[in-house]
Design an enzyme around this catalytic site. Structure first.
Site, PDB file in Angstrom:
ATOM      1  N   ASP A   7      31.472  13.221  21.630  1.00 19.65           N
ATOM      2  CA  ASP A   7      30.531  13.785  20.668  1.00 19.65           C
ATOM      3  C   ASP A   7      31.223  14.981  20.011  1.00 19.65           C
ATOM      4  O   ASP A   7      32.166  15.553  20.567  1.00 19.65           O
ATOM      5  CB  ASP A   7      29.261  14.223  21.388  1.00 19.65           C
ATOM      6  CG  ASP A   7      28.225  14.802  20.462  1.00 19.65           C
ATOM      7  OD1 ASP A   7      28.016  14.242  19.375  1.00 19.65           O
ATOM      8  OD2 ASP A   7      27.638  15.839  20.824  1.00 19.65           O
ATOM      9  N   ASP A   9      29.383  17.786  17.712  1.00 19.76           N
ATOM     10  CA  ASP A   9      28.627  19.028  17.599  1.00 19.76           C
ATOM     11  C   ASP A   9      28.174  19.532  18.967  1.00 19.76           C
ATOM     12  O   ASP A   9      27.604  18.779  19.767  1.00 19.76           O
ATOM     13  CB  ASP A   9      27.410  18.820  16.695  1.00 19.76           C
ATOM     14  CG  ASP A   9      27.826  18.460  15.270  1.00 19.76           C
ATOM     15  OD1 ASP A   9      28.714  19.141  14.735  1.00 19.76           O
ATOM     16  OD2 ASP A   9      27.277  17.486  14.722  1.00 19.76           O
ATOM     17  N   ASP A 183      26.924  16.814  24.866  1.00 23.14           N
ATOM     18  CA  ASP A 183      26.032  17.899  25.276  1.00 23.14           C
ATOM     19  C   ASP A 183      24.562  17.515  25.205  1.00 23.14           C
ATOM     20  O   ASP A 183      23.714  18.254  25.714  1.00 23.14           O
ATOM     21  CB  ASP A 183      26.229  19.104  24.353  1.00 23.14           C
ATOM     22  CG  ASP A 183      25.664  18.829  22.965  1.00 23.14           C
ATOM     23  OD1 ASP A 183      24.624  19.426  22.602  1.00 23.14           O
ATOM     24  OD2 ASP A 183      26.234  17.997  22.246  1.00 23.14           O
TER      25      ASP A 183
END
Length: 236
Positions: A7, A9, A183
């Site tokens: 991922d 961001d 996250d």
């Protein structure tokens, strides 16, 4: 050969490039600052809460691109990279990506943030050879303000990764190990699909899931939970 998916961001980046782009447009006077900021912030809170309507969000976030000359947009993105993204680039994230590349793993960034924002970030700062992102539609060389194909969001990330692998005559079973680093609880579907899910500085919902399933939890922020350290495994 192994597979490593990342991922972007709040995982490789110390921040959210999608939300930051919206704030940047406000700061540059490209959009009505008060109205756009309020909606940008509201969508970001929905994303963090796991309640985002991806279609409504994409209609909002892609609208400022529609019909604008590519040279104008490129100059704007260059300023965004210089003024905003440089400060978000995470050295530990860069090291993690470099380690997987050096191991000979097939690497890709998989992000819901659309490719106009993310492609230069992934190319210039992380040197990942493959990007799976939400795709803005084009017509006659100009953005239409609409997405094309399946957004790389939640289960859409699985569909897009599987289509990408299939284009190379591969699937998840082609690899001894497959990692995904994220996250966000929005990425739980893809985290559950790989053999080596890793929660990176996770949001509370993802932390709970990771702890319940025994997934590794790591920090790429250069500190432990008490604010010290070099980026450590918090739970394994």
């Amino acid at each position: 050969m192994n597979l490593a998916l990342f991922d972007l961001d709040n995982t490789l980046l110390d921040g959210d490039s999608d939300h930051a782009w919206g704030q940047f447009l406000c700061d540059q006077g490209i959009v009505d600052a008060a109205e756009y900021k309020a909606r940008n912030d509201a969508f970001y809170e929905q994303y963090k809460a796991g309640t985002l309507d991806i279609d409504a969000f994409l209609e909002f976030v892609l609208a400022p691109l529609a019909g604008k000359p590519r040279e104008e947009l490129q100059a704007l993105h260059d300023r965004f990279m210089n003024d905003v993204i440089f400060g978000m680039v995470n050295p530990l994230g860069q090291e993690l990506v470099r380690w997987h590349i050096d191991q000979g793993d097939l690497c890709a960034v998989v992000t819901a943030t659309h490719a106009f924002i993310t492609a230069p970030i992934v190319r210039y700062f992380y040197h990942v050879p493959h990007l799976i992102a939400t795709i803005p539609a084009l017509e006659n060389g100009l953005f239409t303000g609409k997405p094309r194909g399946i957004p790389a969001f939640r289960a859409g990330k699985i569909a897009r990764v599987e289509a990408w692998l299939e284009s190379m005559a591969l699937d998840f079973s082609s690899f001894d190990k497959s990692w995904f680093y994220s996250d966000s609880s929005n990425d739980i579907p893809l985290l559950e699909r790989v053999s080596e899910p890793v929660a990176v500085d996770p949001c509370p919902a993802l932390r709970l899931r990771a702890e319940s399933l025994g997934w590794p939890i790591i920090s790429l922020r250069g500190r432990d939970e008490d604010g010290a350290g070099e980026g450590i495994i918090l739970h394994a």
